[in-house]
Each structure stands twice: as C-alpha cells, then as structure tokens.
Design an enzyme around this catalytic site. Structure first.
Site, PDB file in Angstrom:
ATOM      1  CB  THR B  84      -0.909  -0.001   1.251  1.00  0.00           C
ATOM      2  OG1 THR B  84      -1.670  -1.198   1.230  1.00  0.00           O
ATOM      3  CG2 THR B  84      -1.828   1.178   1.261  1.00  0.00           C
ATOM      4  CB  THR B 158       0.909  -3.984   6.563  1.00  0.00           C
ATOM      5  OG1 THR B 158      -0.347  -4.134   5.919  1.00  0.00           O
ATOM      6  CG2 THR B 158       1.333  -2.551   6.560  1.00  0.00           C
ATOM      7  CG  ASP B 159      -1.759  -8.362   4.243  1.00  0.00           C
ATOM      8  OD1 ASP B 159      -2.083  -7.463   5.049  1.00  0.00           O
ATOM      9  OD2 ASP B 159      -2.509  -8.790   3.351  1.00  0.00           O
ATOM     10  CE  LYS B 236      -2.291  -5.813   8.547  1.00  0.00           C
ATOM     11  NZ  LYS B 236      -2.418  -5.871   7.089  1.00  0.00           N
TER      12      LYS B 236
END
Lengths: 562, 410
Positions: B84, B158-159, B236
């Site tokens: 992102t 970020t995943d 996360k």
C-alpha cells in the site's frame, strides 16, 4: 492531519490549497454510534439497503432517469469534516424535473452520500468534530439553474422536501434537512451551505443580493481610487493601557495586535450596504486570526483614545481607513497575502466561493469553490446493480405535497388550513417531532401555529421547534397538556429558567390529575354545583392551576356514575 | 445501436443515455458495461447496449513520475518493494497499482529535504506474494547498503511484513545502521493516509543509533506518534487499523512524536564490526496451524517432504494424540518438529499436561513465547546456517530478541 494529494490531472483543488494554507489539526469525539469505519480505521461495509431504496424511490418520484448501476466515488474534502479526507458519493438518478408555480424546474442529479462530521468547536488551529453524524446516509438533490426568485427557491425546496419528511424518511434533528443555495447575479457562483429553514432560503438570497450590490459599489470605488495595499504592523505598544475588553482578552491569550492603513477607504468599510470591513473580517477569521475591527465602526468596543495614535502611526489622512487585526504573529505573512487578495477579488468582482449562513441571517466566507478535479472511484465498494432494489423502491414511493397536506389533516385530525400552513411553511418536520412526544395532533399544530409564535414574541427571540421538543422531553411523569406545556415554555423561554426547574415549577403550580380528580369529586358534592359554575368553584377550592377542559370531563364522569 | 466496437478507454465521448445527451471520458469497458467519467467528476456505470456514442475524441492523460536517481552521498536508502505504501492510484479508473513514484516523497514528507537519500525500486509486489527468494534479494540490497554505512528504509506491504523483518533480522548477526520496514494501512491517495507520517518517522529513526531490524508504524489511531518495533517480536494484530502492529512483551525500540525521535533503553546500538551476512534459508519448511478437524492424513500431507515444521498448537503447545503416529514416522524420516502457541499471548509449556510431555518425548522442540511466524523464519535460517546437531540449541537460544524468558506485562 489530512494530507493534500493532487488529483488525476495533477492539479490541486483550490479548496485543498486553501486548507493546506490553514494548516489545522483535527480532533474527533467518539459517540455511541461510532465505529472503526467512522474513524477511518476500517473499510466501509455493504451499502445501506434502506437508504438505497429510498434514494431510488426519490429518483423515480422526481422523474429522474435512475442509473441501472451505482458507482461510488470519493470526493476529496480536507476541512476535517470527513476523517478519511473524502466523502463517499454516488449518482442514483439524473435528468429529472418537477412542476412548480413558476414553470418546470430540472433536477440535475440525486446522489446518495455519507453525511459529514458535525463541528463542535474551533480553537485557534485546532478543530473539534463529533463522529456522531458521520456516515449517516444523506441524499443530495440538485437542481439546474431554473429557479427564478427567492420565493421560487423556497417553493422548490418545499416540493422536494415535504414528501420526504412526510414519508418519515428523515432523521429527527435540526440539521437533518439542509439546503445548499447556489446564487449568481453575474459575478460568479456563490454556494451558501447549511441553510436549514425554508424561510432562510429567501432571506439568505436577499442578503446575498444586497451584499453583492454593495460590493459592486465598493468595487467601482476601488477601481477609481486604486486598491489600497494592506501591510500589517505590530502595534501592541499602542494598546498597553487599553480599556477594550476584547483586545485585553486577545493579548492575554497570546495574540498580537496589528494595524494597517487602507488608503482612501474611509466610509466604505461600513456604511449602508457598503461593508468592506466584514469581508476582511471574514478572511481574518477563516485563516485562524482572532478578529478584525475597522475605523468606520470606531469608537466602540472600548477603543477610543487609541484612535488618534493609530492614525498618527499609520500616517492616515482624512479619507483613509484603518484596521486592527488580532492574531498569532506567525500568521502575519499569510494574512497580508489573503487580505490583499480579497481586496483584489472584490475589485474584480470575481465572487465565486463557498459561504455559510450565520445565525443573524448574514453569510460569511467558508472556502473557495472546489474544482471538478476532486473525485475518483471508491475502490472499497463494488459497482452496485440496482435491479434487486427496484421492486421495493417502487412500493415506498413518496406522495406529492397536495396529498401530504390532506393526509396529515385526515390522519391527525387537524384542519386542512392548518395542515397546509404546516407543510407549506416547512414545519412538517417539527410537527411530526411534537407528535412523537405528545401524541396529540391538534395540540402539536396549536403549539406550532400559535403558542410558539406568541412566546417567541414575548421572549423577544425566535424559538425553534427543536428547543420546545427538548423541553417537552424533559417533562417528568406528568400530564403534558396545553396548559402545562405553555406554562413550562413561558418560564423556560421568557425567564430563562432551566428545563428541569421549569417543570418543577409546573408541578408546584399545577394540580396533578389525581389531586384534580379528588377536588372535582369534592366539588360535585356541593349542592348547587353545575357545569356552569364548576370551574369558578374549583378555583375557589385551590390555589393551584389546572386544565379546565380536563376538570369538566372528570365532572361529567362523576355525574354519570352517580 | 451503439458504436462500442470503436470506442476506446481514455477517449472523450458524447453519448445518448435514456434519451439524454451527455459527455465524459470512457474510463473502461468490458463486454457488458461502460464506465464513464462525467464532466461533474462522477463516474457512471451503464450497460453497453444502453448508450449510443455519437462523438469520440482522443485525449492524453499525462502521468507525472520522477525516475529514481543515484546519490553517492546518500546516508539512507529507500527500498520500494510494493504494498500500500508504495502504490499509486490511477485517478481515472480508481485502481490502486503497486508503483512507487519517488516524486511524491518531496511533496509530502516535510523532513525529507534534510536527508541525503537514494531510492531503489524493486519489482513491485504485494505483501501476500512475497517469497523467501525476495527476502534474499532484499537482504542483498540491505547488505550492500550496510557495507556503505547507509541506513535502509524498506517500503513493504503490511500483511507479511513481520516475516520479512524476521528474515532480515536473522540474516545479519549485527548491523552498522538501522534497517527499518515501513508500511501503511491507508493508501497514499487518501488525504488521511498514514504513509507519509510513517515515512517521516522512519527517516528520523534512520539517523538513530539502532543496530536492529524494526517495523515503523503508527503507535495509535491518531497521527500523534509512530513507533519502531523490534522486527522479530512484531505481529499484525488488526486487519485495518493504523496501529495494527504491536510487539507483545517488549516496548517499542524508539518513538517519534512532535517531530522528534527518542530511542528507548534496551535497544541494541549500531555495531562497529564488519557486517556478517548470510541469506541462506532452508525452504523445505512449513508452518502448520492445528485445529480439531485435522486428521493424520491432513497432517502428513502438510508435513511430508519438509525438513522443518513449526506447529502452531493449541494452548500451551498441543496437538491431538491421533496425529502422534504420523508425527513419529515423519520424525523418523528426518523432519524436525517445533511447537509454538496459536494463542495471541503467552508461551508454550509442554511439561504441564501429558500431551505436552508425550510430544516432547517424540522430539518436538518447545519454542517458548516465540511467535509462529518468527519461529518459521528462524528455523529456516538456523537449518541452513548451523550444523544439524546445533539446531535445537540454536532454536531455543535467543538470537535477536525473538525469545523472552519472562513475561512482564500485566
């Protein structure tokens, strides 16, 4: 913080640049109905089906072409009113028309949007918003420039709005129906936001006409005499011993005082419809300054003996005006630029901008008009096929104003004339609000058409329906009738007694229905009692107030049973 | 009725829809729908056979983008891998594509002018498409930068950011300059994006005396502070919040707020020694999440052919006893099993219940409070870089702060 991104053409929107200059920070208050989506911490979920049906139904009612597929867009809004920095909006219908007393008016579009945050307060460069209203479905209905007069504008708003209110589709609350009035008399488009009452539509257009006529004179003057240059000089020394409360307060809160000469502008700052001073004052406030005062309104605000020294310091001649500006020192450069640019705008009469309606009926600068380059598709929401919604949307179609009037009259037992007044004067919303609380159509109508106007007169201000509703909601377990409400309103609105206290007074002054019933029974045993002398006799028996109609009913019951 | 066969995306068109003449730009179309941007800015989606195009004209949409440039004086390298944070939105279609335009840095990050930086663009990749080969490629770039004494800021989806951070942490036994992974939970086209503040903070952290691999993300949902979390201890914890990343059991290594950064005690300082780097990884590895439905065949299918298997077991480190035979036979064939907990907090303790004790007897290595993701990456590193007889010892030894002996948060 909201960043400013450039649009698809690489240009940045004027409204966005404006916000960037203001460099503000935003705080959000979480409310009971808030969730992570409101806080922009989670993507949106499915579209609200109820809202979709109503929007489609409205589109059909207003003779629009309803889109077969709905594509959500992100409209960039960086004034903090949307946590994400954009508003979700989609076209539901286009190309509609309605018939009015002054000919047809075309409907450009019906959009289904998300409402924005309500501003709670602004202090310096920090703005506080409430998340309460954010995300509530909002229908935006826009018309083409077919409206011919202020009265016509009000009529159009009524034709569009009344059926929606009558259908019960609107949330209860003061700001649940708002008009954005677009106005032009040849000097650019002015959009006046947040006009809540139908009657305000006419008055704000009139005000705007007057304002622009005044500015035209100011413009001619400036063209002749030349545009003065505003140069702000820090002049705290002139006000060290000032008796002006406003200025002393400003200095105490860390603001500095600046003055500037406006060559040749004496008499156009404020005189009749010449109001250059207000135009400049709006700019000072918009860019985070404390306030602006000008020579045409002085001496006032405790400023008197300072006038001479100011004029001397600025080298003012007879025809010159001056301004006093309070603000943080770091704003000096920005403020000079913006004030001078305002003078130029007025001189050129390029008046396009977004304004807002003040409570006193005047309008003030809000921000530049946004450009077209501020929308791009909302990728978190897929394109929606409306076919599955159509059948139900057709079932809930709103009815025209005339039918609304007769329906209201019939359903709630009020005269057709009263019903017409309520609907046509834009009071339907308040009527339904009252009805929900007191469950009595004729009393609701009486409150709106008679009692509120009367008490407004004696209280010396206009009392809003919402205020009365709030007061009635505060009533303890007590008989809500014409007398008690009127009495509570009198002491609350005329004497400023707090709501709870007002009801306490009512309880002290009025007989409860139990006590009244006992009293009626007692009176019924008096030998020569009759319906004719019942009320005076009762009055003789108690110091407290009561509702004569209720007492009479009780009396009749007692008689019947004996 | 329509001339759709000849209309192309990106053309300005005039058309008739429901007897109304309208104009706009044809954004995209497939065999069924046209997506048209009207001059009001709104896009509409209409069935192909519902409109008649009466006029079309080509337009050119220019994309501003500045190519990355070399900077011999650079103190920090910004390595864009995708995700992102390194995506741009095509304003016409609204599609978000993983392309990074270095030009946006200057526009949006106030402190960037005081840094000497060089941007390195990798083939853009979404976080879920990451592979150990890409970790190794990133590792190589970081190694070269470390040799030059440069900090590294890695823009990453970020995943799977925690996996990449762990991989880099184990590849370097010591670091001369900070290695910082930065992501964002809101794409940069949104005015409310977290990308720029996270990057601004990462730049500040890059100048600090931090010899570790960290993940730099929002510390709360407000734009008030950003934290640098130890890569091997970070998870996360939320699918969408800006402050999704947490490092349970350890405080942030550094914090950024009010335009200044502070390093917290306990953070390993930059190393003066020569950088030792090894990107070798054992790739015949698996992470198996146990659940009540799992039978011996499922288990076998997931573990066969693997040299190392990290189990995310229930509670303090359990799997059903019906899997024991399968586990035994796989162990006999040389597979090493390790146990972590699938609980979101706490450690495995395989002495408390009989199942745990039996699993230990079968050779399963308990990994304390190490996160399953970290354990997988660590095992891949250890298996490829240490002799087999050292494997267990290294796995239960804290190497980079991944293993805590005490839990002190109440």
């Amino acid at each position: 913080m909201l960043g400013t991104t450039s649009g698809e053409t690489g240009d940045t929107d004027p409204a966005v640049i404006y916000e960037r200059k203001r460099d503000r920070s935003f705080q959000y208050t979480i409310t009971d109905n808030s969730c992570l989506v409101d806080a922009d911490e989670e993507p949106p979920q499915d579209i609200n089906h109820e809202a979709m049906k109503k929007a489609i139904s409205t589109s059909m009612y207003l003779n629009c072409i309803t889109m077969s597929h709905v594509q959500y867009m992100r409209k960039i809004v960086v004034d903090g009113s949307n946590t994400s920095g954009f508003q979700r909006t989609a076209i539901i219908g286009i190309g509609g028309r309605i018939e009015t007393g002054m000919g047809p008016v075309r409907i450009s579009s019906i959009c289904l949007e998300e409402d924005s945050c309500r501003k709670i307060e602004q202090e310096g460069s920090t703005v506080e918003y409430s998340l309460g209203r954010l995300g509530i479905p909002l229908m935006e209905i826009s018309t083409e420039p077919d409206i011919k007069s202020p009265e016509h504008a009000r009529e159009v708003a009524e034709i569009i709005g009344a059926p929606l209110i009558a259908a019960g589709w609107l949330r209860k609350g003061a700001d649940s129906i708002r008009q954005d009035v677009n106005f032009s008399m040849g000097f650019g488009r002015v959009e006046i936001k947040g006009v809540q009452k139908l009657s305000d539509i006419e008055s704000c257009i009139r005000y705007e006409m007057e304002r622009q006529n005044g500015l035209r004179k100011v413009s001619e003057f400036l063209k002749g005499a030349g545009i003065p240059h505003i140069s702000l000089t820090e002049s705290g020394d002139l006000f060290e011993k000032t008796t002006s409360n406003i200025l002393r307060k400003s200095m105490k809160s860390g603001l500095s005082i600046y003055v500037s000469r406006l060559t040749g502008c004496a008499g156009i700052m404020k005189k009749g419809d010449l109001r250059l001073g207000k135009e400049l004052s709006d700019i000072v406030k918009a860019f985070g300054g404390g306030g602006l005062m000008h020579s045409d309104e002085l001496p006032a605000f405790g400023i008197d003996h300072e006038i001479g020294p100011i004029r001397e310091k600025l080298g003012c001649c007879d025809g010159d005006a001056f301004i006093i500006v309070t603000m943080r020192p770091q704003l000096k450069e920005l403020m000079e630029t913006e004030l001078n640019s305002r003078l130029k705008t007025i001189c050129d009469m390029t008046l396009s901008e977004t304004r807002y309606l003040n409570q006193d009926g005047t309008t003030s600068f809000l921000r530049p008009l946004p450009g077209g380059a501020r929308m791009y598709p909302e990728t978190d929401v897929p394109v929606i096929n409306i076919l599955p919604f159509m059948e139900e949307a057709e079932k809930i179609k709103p009815v025209p104003v005339e039918s609304v009037i007769s329906d209201i009259s019939e359903k709630y037992g009020i005269s057709i004339q009263d019903s017409e007044t309520i609907v046509r004067k834009g009071m339907l919303h308040e009527f339904l609000l009252f009805l929900e609380i007191i469950r009595d159509g004729s009393l609701s109508s009486r409150l709106l058409l008679h009692i509120i106007p009367e008490i407004s007169k004696t209280a010396g201000r206009e009392i809003r329906g919402e205020e009365v509703a709030e007061l009635m909601k505060k009533a303890p377990a007590f008989d809500l009738d014409r007398e008690t409400i009127e009495y509570a309103m009198k002491i609350h609105f005329e004497d400023n007694t707090p709501q709870e206290k007002a009801w306490e007074e009512v309880r002290k002054s009025f007989l409860s229905s139990g006590d009244l019933s006992l009293l009626v029974e007692k009176a019924a045993s008096i030998p020569d009692i009759s319906e004719k002398n019942l009320i005076p006799r009762l009055r003789g028996l108690t110091d407290k107030k009561f509702n004569p109609a209720v007492a009479m009913e009780m009396y009749k019951k007692v008689r019947k049973s004996s | 009725m329509s001339s759709s066969a000849t209309a192309k995306s990106g053309e300005r068109i005039k058309f008739i829809y429901q007897k109304m003449e309208m104009s706009g730009i044809l954004v995209s179309h497939d065999s069924r729908q046209y997506n048209i941007k009207l001059s009001s800015g709104y896009n509409i989606s209409v069935p192909v056979d519902s409109i008649e195009i009466i006029h079309r004209e080509e337009i050119t949409v220019s994309h501003h983008s500045s190519p990355p440039s070399e900077n011999k004086e650079a103190e920090v390298e910004i390595i864009a891998t995708g995700g992102t944070i390194a995506s741009r939105v095509d304003y016409l279609t609204g599609a978000v594509t993983p392309v990074f335009d270095p030009g946006i840095l200057g526009e949006n990050i106030p402190n960037i002018t005081s840094f000497r930086y060089e941007v390195k663009l990798m083939e853009p990749i979404l976080s879920e498409n990451m592979t150990p080969e890409i970790w190794q490629r990133i590792g190589k770039i970081v190694h070269e930068a470390q040799e030059k004494g440069r900090s590294c800021i890695i823009l990453h989806g970020t995943d799977t950011m925690s996996y990449t951070a762990s991989a880099l942490a184990f590849m370097f036994s010591s670091l001369k300059r900070p290695v910082i992974l930065v992501g964002s939970q809101r794409s940069s086209d949104r005015p409310s994006t977290d990308a720029y503040l996270n990057l601004e903070a990462a730049l500040e952290f890059s100048r600090q005396n931090i010899g570790e691999v960290g993940i730099c993300m929002h510390n709360s949902i407000s734009d008030t502070s950003v934290s640098l979390l130890r890569g091997v201890r970070t998870r996360k914890m939320h699918s969408s919040r800006r402050d999704a990343f947490r490092s349970p059991g350890v405080p942030p290594m550094a914090l950024y707020s009010n335009r200044s950064s502070t390093v917290e005690p306990g953070t390993i300082p930059c190393s003066m020694e020569k950088v030792s780097f090894s990107s070798s990884l054992e790739k015949r590895a698996a992470l198996v999440y146990f659940h009540p439905l799992m039978g011996p065949d499922d288990f076998h299918a997931m573990c066969s052919g693997k040299n190392i298997v990290v189990i995310a077991g229930t509670g303090m480190g359990h799997i059903s006893s019906r899997l024991f035979d399968s586990l035994k036979s796989l162990t006999r064939d040389g597979t090493k099993f390790m146990m972590t907990t699938q609980c979101l907090g706490g450690r495995v303790d395989m002495d408390v219940y009989s199942t745990g004790r039996q699993l230990t007897e079968l050779g399963v290595i308990p990994l304390g409070d190490m996160f399953p993701e970290t354990a997988l990456v660590k095992a891949m590193h250890v298996a490829a870089n240490y002799p087999a007889d050292k494997f267990k010892e290294m796995m239960i030894t804290d190497m980079r702060g991944e293993l805590l002996s005490r839990e002190v948060e109440f």
